[in-house]
Scaffold this motif. Structure first.
Motif, PDB file in Angstrom:
ATOM      1  N   UNK A 163       0.878  -1.173   0.000  1.00  0.00           N
ATOM      2  CA  UNK A 163       0.000   0.000   0.000  1.00  0.00           C
ATOM      3  C   UNK A 163       0.914   1.221   0.000  1.00  0.00           C
ATOM      4  N   UNK A 164       0.880   2.008  -1.063  1.00  0.00           N
ATOM      5  CA  UNK A 164       1.827   3.107  -1.234  1.00  0.00           C
ATOM      6  C   UNK A 164       1.099   4.423  -1.468  1.00  0.00           C
ATOM      7  N   UNK A 165       1.571   5.464  -0.792  1.00  0.00           N
ATOM      8  CA  UNK A 165       0.958   6.790  -0.926  1.00  0.00           C
ATOM      9  C   UNK A 165       1.886   7.814  -0.280  1.00  0.00           C
ATOM     10  N   UNK A 166       1.480   9.079  -0.319  1.00  0.00           N
ATOM     11  CA  UNK A 166       2.238  10.088   0.413  1.00  0.00           C
ATOM     12  C   UNK A 166       2.098   9.871   1.910  1.00  0.00           C
ATOM     13  N   UNK A 167       0.949   9.318   2.320  1.00  0.00           N
ATOM     14  CA  UNK A 167       0.730   8.956   3.721  1.00  0.00           C
ATOM     15  C   UNK A 167      -0.275   7.813   3.766  1.00  0.00           C
ATOM     16  N   UNK A 168       0.042   6.752   4.478  1.00  0.00           N
ATOM     17  CA  UNK A 168      -0.844   5.598   4.626  1.00  0.00           C
ATOM     18  C   UNK A 168      -1.316   5.546   6.075  1.00  0.00           C
ATOM     19  N   UNK A 169      -2.610   5.341   6.262  1.00  0.00           N
ATOM     20  CA  UNK A 169      -3.190   5.261   7.602  1.00  0.00           C
ATOM     21  C   UNK A 169      -2.900   3.865   8.177  1.00  0.00           C
ATOM     22  N   UNK A 170      -1.772   3.740   8.828  1.00  0.00           N
ATOM     23  CA  UNK A 170      -1.343   2.444   9.354  1.00  0.00           C
ATOM     24  C   UNK A 170      -2.284   1.964  10.452  1.00  0.00           C
ATOM     25  N   UNK A 171      -2.756   2.876  11.287  1.00  0.00           N
ATOM     26  CA  UNK A 171      -3.651   2.485  12.370  1.00  0.00           C
ATOM     27  C   UNK A 171      -4.939   1.879  11.829  1.00  0.00           C
ATOM     28  N   UNK A 172      -5.491   2.466  10.759  1.00  0.00           N
ATOM     29  CA  UNK A 172      -6.713   1.916  10.165  1.00  0.00           C
ATOM     30  C   UNK A 172      -6.460   0.520   9.607  1.00  0.00           C
ATOM     31  N   UNK A 173      -5.297   0.318   8.998  1.00  0.00           N
ATOM     32  CA  UNK A 173      -4.971  -1.001   8.475  1.00  0.00           C
ATOM     33  C   UNK A 173      -4.796  -2.015   9.610  1.00  0.00           C
ATOM     34  N   UNK A 174      -4.230  -1.586  10.717  1.00  0.00           N
ATOM     35  CA  UNK A 174      -4.066  -2.495  11.853  1.00  0.00           C
ATOM     36  C   UNK A 174      -5.417  -2.856  12.465  1.00  0.00           C
ATOM     37  N   UNK A 175      -6.343  -1.914  12.488  1.00  0.00           N
ATOM     38  CA  UNK A 175      -7.684  -2.236  12.985  1.00  0.00           C
ATOM     39  C   UNK A 175      -8.352  -3.263  12.070  1.00  0.00           C
ATOM     40  N   UNK A 176      -8.171  -3.076  10.767  1.00  0.00           N
ATOM     41  CA  UNK A 176      -8.702  -4.060   9.821  1.00  0.00           C
ATOM     42  C   UNK A 176      -8.067  -5.426  10.058  1.00  0.00           C
ATOM     43  N   UNK A 177      -6.748  -5.456  10.214  1.00  0.00           N
ATOM     44  CA  UNK A 177      -6.040  -6.723  10.394  1.00  0.00           C
ATOM     45  C   UNK A 177      -6.501  -7.438  11.661  1.00  0.00           C
ATOM     46  N   UNK A 178      -6.784  -6.671  12.707  1.00  0.00           N
ATOM     47  CA  UNK A 178      -7.184  -7.272  13.978  1.00  0.00           C
ATOM     48  C   UNK A 178      -8.522  -7.987  13.878  1.00  0.00           C
ATOM     49  N   UNK A 179      -9.371  -7.547  12.954  1.00  0.00           N
ATOM     50  CA  UNK A 179     -10.697  -8.166  12.823  1.00  0.00           C
ATOM     51  C   UNK A 179     -10.821  -9.025  11.568  1.00  0.00           C
ATOM     52  N   UNK A 180      -9.729  -9.194  10.817  1.00  0.00           N
ATOM     53  CA  UNK A 180      -9.775  -9.996   9.596  1.00  0.00           C
ATOM     54  C   UNK A 180     -10.034 -11.461   9.930  1.00  0.00           C
ATOM     55  N   UNK A 181     -10.736 -12.189   9.049  1.00  0.00           N
ATOM     56  CA  UNK A 181     -11.063 -13.590   9.346  1.00  0.00           C
ATOM     57  C   UNK A 181      -9.851 -14.511   9.399  1.00  0.00           C
ATOM     58  N   UNK A 182      -8.792 -14.163   8.699  1.00  0.00           N
ATOM     59  CA  UNK A 182      -7.559 -14.950   8.733  1.00  0.00           C
ATOM     60  C   UNK A 182      -6.439 -14.117   9.347  1.00  0.00           C
ATOM     61  N   UNK A 183      -5.418 -14.748   9.929  1.00  0.00           N
ATOM     62  CA  UNK A 183      -4.319 -13.978  10.529  1.00  0.00           C
ATOM     63  C   UNK A 183      -3.719 -13.008   9.514  1.00  0.00           C
ATOM     64  N   UNK A 184      -3.631 -11.754   9.907  1.00  0.00           N
ATOM     65  CA  UNK A 184      -3.167 -10.705   8.996  1.00  0.00           C
ATOM     66  C   UNK A 184      -2.223  -9.778   9.741  1.00  0.00           C
ATOM     67  N   UNK A 185      -1.079  -9.502   9.113  1.00  0.00           N
ATOM     68  CA  UNK A 185      -0.125  -8.586   9.699  1.00  0.00           C
ATOM     69  C   UNK A 185       0.003  -7.320   8.874  1.00  0.00           C
ATOM     70  N   UNK A 186       0.462  -6.269   9.513  1.00  0.00           N
ATOM     71  CA  UNK A 186       0.693  -4.975   8.864  1.00  0.00           C
ATOM     72  C   UNK A 186       2.103  -4.532   9.217  1.00  0.00           C
ATOM     73  N   UNK A 187       2.929  -4.309   8.204  1.00  0.00           N
ATOM     74  CA  UNK A 187       4.336  -3.971   8.443  1.00  0.00           C
ATOM     75  C   UNK A 187       4.716  -2.735   7.616  1.00  0.00           C
ATOM     76  N   UNK A 188       4.915  -1.581   8.294  1.00  0.00           N
ATOM     77  CA  UNK A 188       5.298  -0.365   7.559  1.00  0.00           C
ATOM     78  C   UNK A 188       6.768  -0.313   7.168  1.00  0.00           C
ATOM     79  N   UNK A 189       7.533  -1.333   7.543  1.00  0.00           N
ATOM     80  CA  UNK A 189       8.972  -1.340   7.244  1.00  0.00           C
ATOM     81  C   UNK A 189       9.369  -2.530   6.367  1.00  0.00           C
ATOM     82  N   UNK A 190       8.398  -3.230   5.811  1.00  0.00           N
ATOM     83  CA  UNK A 190       8.680  -4.476   5.092  1.00  0.00           C
ATOM     84  C   UNK A 190       9.481  -4.221   3.816  1.00  0.00           C
ATOM     85  N   UNK A 191      10.549  -4.964   3.676  1.00  0.00           N
ATOM     86  CA  UNK A 191      11.339  -4.909   2.437  1.00  0.00           C
ATOM     87  C   UNK A 191      11.541  -6.316   1.881  1.00  0.00           C
ATOM     88  N   UNK A 192      10.696  -7.237   2.246  1.00  0.00           N
ATOM     89  CA  UNK A 192      10.786  -8.596   1.748  1.00  0.00           C
ATOM     90  C   UNK A 192      11.733  -9.469   2.517  1.00  0.00           C
TER      91      UNK A 192
END
Length: 210
Positions: free
Chosen positions: A181-210
């Motif tokens: 997810x790329x932009x001038x600013x990404x709402x990381x908190x909103x993505x983490x809230x989504x991940x917390x309630x996702x049906x499957x285990x989901x992580x959010x990493x703002x520093x991921x480089x593979x």
């Protein structure tokens, strides 16, 4: 075969939709879909955001045409479908002409190198409006290099790049899909809230480089 455009069967597509909700699209957004496939995301977003407009491109003209036969896809001007190379589709856009760019294109089990390098991401950044958003499906393979190059190239062109995916995939322990997810600013908190309630285990990493 799904007939309800609100239903997304693939987890990465649900990540796409969550990222777009967290971003908060403008009412009349223009979206470019690179790798149209059977236009699942274009169809979903057209229904979710009725005033949006979409251009879906694919190197294979067959799948989008089959989609028109299978489903009642929106017609032009809301959805235009054409055969076009994914790099050309982005490179030929006027500067600041897109609100949303979705990339879901594969050659085999990886993203084509021409859609995952600094050139593609540079064109993507140029084509986006200042508050625009890019979401890209990445095939992450332990020990592979393409997904790493993809993430690094994205960070060279965008101020904020966040990865969403299964925690084991994000940590390089197993193969799977990661959404950048790329932009001038990404709402990381909103993505983490989504991940917390996702049906499957989901992580959010703002520093991921593979």
């Amino acid at each position: 075969m799904r007939t309800d455009p609100a239903v997304l069967d693939f987890e990465y597509m649900r990540h796409f939709a969550a990222a777009i909700r967290a971003w908060g699209p403008p009412p009349r957004m223009l979206a470019l879909h690179v790798g149209a496939g059977v236009c699942t995301m274009a169809r979903h977003l057209s229904a979710a955001y009725p005033d949006s407009r979409h251009i879906a491109v694919d190197v294979d003209a067959t799948l989008p045409e089959l989609a028109r036969e299978w489903w009642d896809l929106p017609r032009s001007p809301q959805l235009r479908v054409r055969q076009q190379d994914g790099l050309d589709a982005v490179a030929t856009r006027h500067p600041e002409s897109l609100d949303l760019l979705l990339r879901d294109a594969f050659a085999g089990d990886t993203t084509p190198a021409s859609l995952a390098d600094p050139t593609w991401w540079g064109h993507a950044a140029r084509a986006m409006r200042p508050d625009g958003l890019v979401v890209a499906n990445v095939s992450a393979i332990p020990g592979g290099t393409t997904h790493r190059q993809d993430a690094v190239a994205a960070r060279e062109s965008f101020r904020s790049v966040v990865a969403v995916g299964e925690p084991a995939v994000l940590k390089g322990r197993r193969r799977g899909n990661v959404v950048l997810v790329a932009a001038s600013a990404v709402d990381v908190d909103a993505l983490r809230r989504y991940a917390a309630s996702a049906p499957l285990p989901t992580g959010v990493n703002p520093d991921w480089t593979g």
